[in-house]
Design an enzyme around this catalytic site. Structure first.
Site, PDB file in Angstrom:
ATOM      1  CG  HIS A  99     -44.380  20.707  84.732  1.00 30.49           C
ATOM      2  ND1 HIS A  99     -45.704  20.981  84.956  1.00 30.49           N
ATOM      3  CD2 HIS A  99     -44.123  21.140  83.474  1.00 30.49           C
ATOM      4  CE1 HIS A  99     -46.223  21.568  83.897  1.00 30.49           C
ATOM      5  NE2 HIS A  99     -45.287  21.667  82.970  1.00 30.49           N
ATOM      6  CG  ASP A 100     -46.702  19.737  88.429  1.00 28.70           C
ATOM      7  OD1 ASP A 100     -46.443  19.849  89.628  1.00 28.70           O
ATOM      8  OD2 ASP A 100     -46.496  20.644  87.592  1.00 28.70           O
ATOM      9  N   GLY A 136     -46.978  17.934  80.987  1.00 31.40           N
ATOM     10  CA  GLY A 136     -47.202  18.236  82.396  1.00 31.40           C
ATOM     11  C   GLY A 136     -48.510  17.669  82.917  1.00 31.40           C
TER      12      GLY A 136
END
Length: 273
Positions: free
Chosen positions: A132-133, A150
């Site tokens: 994520h991200d 992340g």
């Protein structure tokens, strides 16, 4: 857009009859989808992208043109973050990427910008995880089992060796090269070769720079910058001042030295030295 009950057009033949494509998904007419692939309702895929057998593409996911996604990839699933509570977050993938088997790219989280982003012209080998991200630039190579936690940022033209893990929030600079099996828990400066556990700088990525058309003058300026940063025992503060002075000399490599200096100055986790 593909509708399963439309006429027998050329369009239908590019989507295998066993694939499950949600009617709300938006696929360009030239997208090919292999057997048993599953494509969810909030997915948009650009022209000529090929989706292999048994891929699952879900979530709010936008994929550009001319990508080749091999069998068994999972793109757009929820982030592996215990704080994630179903908020609307996205995955964006650019153009002309090769994404090999068993890759897992997740959507973002609201704790960051809410978007996981992979650029264009990337060569992403099997079993790569983009959490994520993450923000991955253009023209990168991520070898087998490269694992990005992340919020990791990977600059353009960076190469990450196989079986390498990158700690959350780390940044890997443009044109850097990370050797296989490395443990990356601090930032990797642009133009640099690193490897190992603990991670250590091994030199300037001169061969990579030459291959990408860097002139001898640019490479020479970066060699001087590398020595200032890594080989002269300077404190980080002193090294930054020395890089400032080197950039101020002007010349072809000044922009590269400035980019290196700015990357180091912005580092929150410290740089791998």
């Amino acid at each position: 857009m593909h509708h399963a009950h439309g006429g027998l057009s050329r369009r239908v033949s590019l989507i295998h009859p066993t694939a499950l494509v949600d009617p709300a998904a938006e696929l360009a007419d030239s997208v090919a989808v292999g057997p048993y692939a599953v494509i969810g309702p909030r997915v948009r895929i650009g022209a000529r992208t090929q989706v292999g057998a048994h891929c699952v593409i879900e979530g709010d996911t936008r994929i550009g043109e001319d990508n080749r996604i091999f069998q068994f990839a999972s793109l757009g699933a929820a982030p592996q973050d215990k704080k994630y509570a179903g908020e609307p977050t996205r995955l964006e993938i650019g153009d002309r990427n090769t994404i090999r088997e068993f890759c897992t790219f997740n959507t973002g989280t609201v704790q960051d910008a809410g978007v996981t982003r992979v650029g264009s012209d990337n060569w992403i080998m099997a079993y790569v995880h983009v959490a994520h991200d993450c923000v991955v630039g253009d023209q990168t190579v991520l070898a087998n089992n490269a694992t990005l936690a992340g919020h990791v940022q990977v600059g353009d033209h960076a190469i990450i060796g196989g079986l390498t893990g990158v700690h959350q929030f780390c940044r890997i600079g443009a044109h850097a090269m990370v050797g296989f099996g490395s443990h990356v828990s601090q930032d990797v400066t642009p133009f640099t070769m690193v490897d190992g556990n603990p991670l250590g700088a091994r030199g300037l990525n001169t061969e990579g720079l030459r291959r990408r058309g860097f002139s001898p003058a640019r490479v020479a300026a970066l060699k001087r910058a590398y020595r200032l940063l890594y080989r002269q025992g300077l404190t980080l503060e002193a090294a930054l001042a020395a890089l400032d002075a080197l950039a101020a000399e002007g010349g072809e490599g000044a922009g590269d030295v400035r980019a290196l200096r700015d990357f180091v100055a912005a580092s929150r986790r410290g740089i791998a030295r």
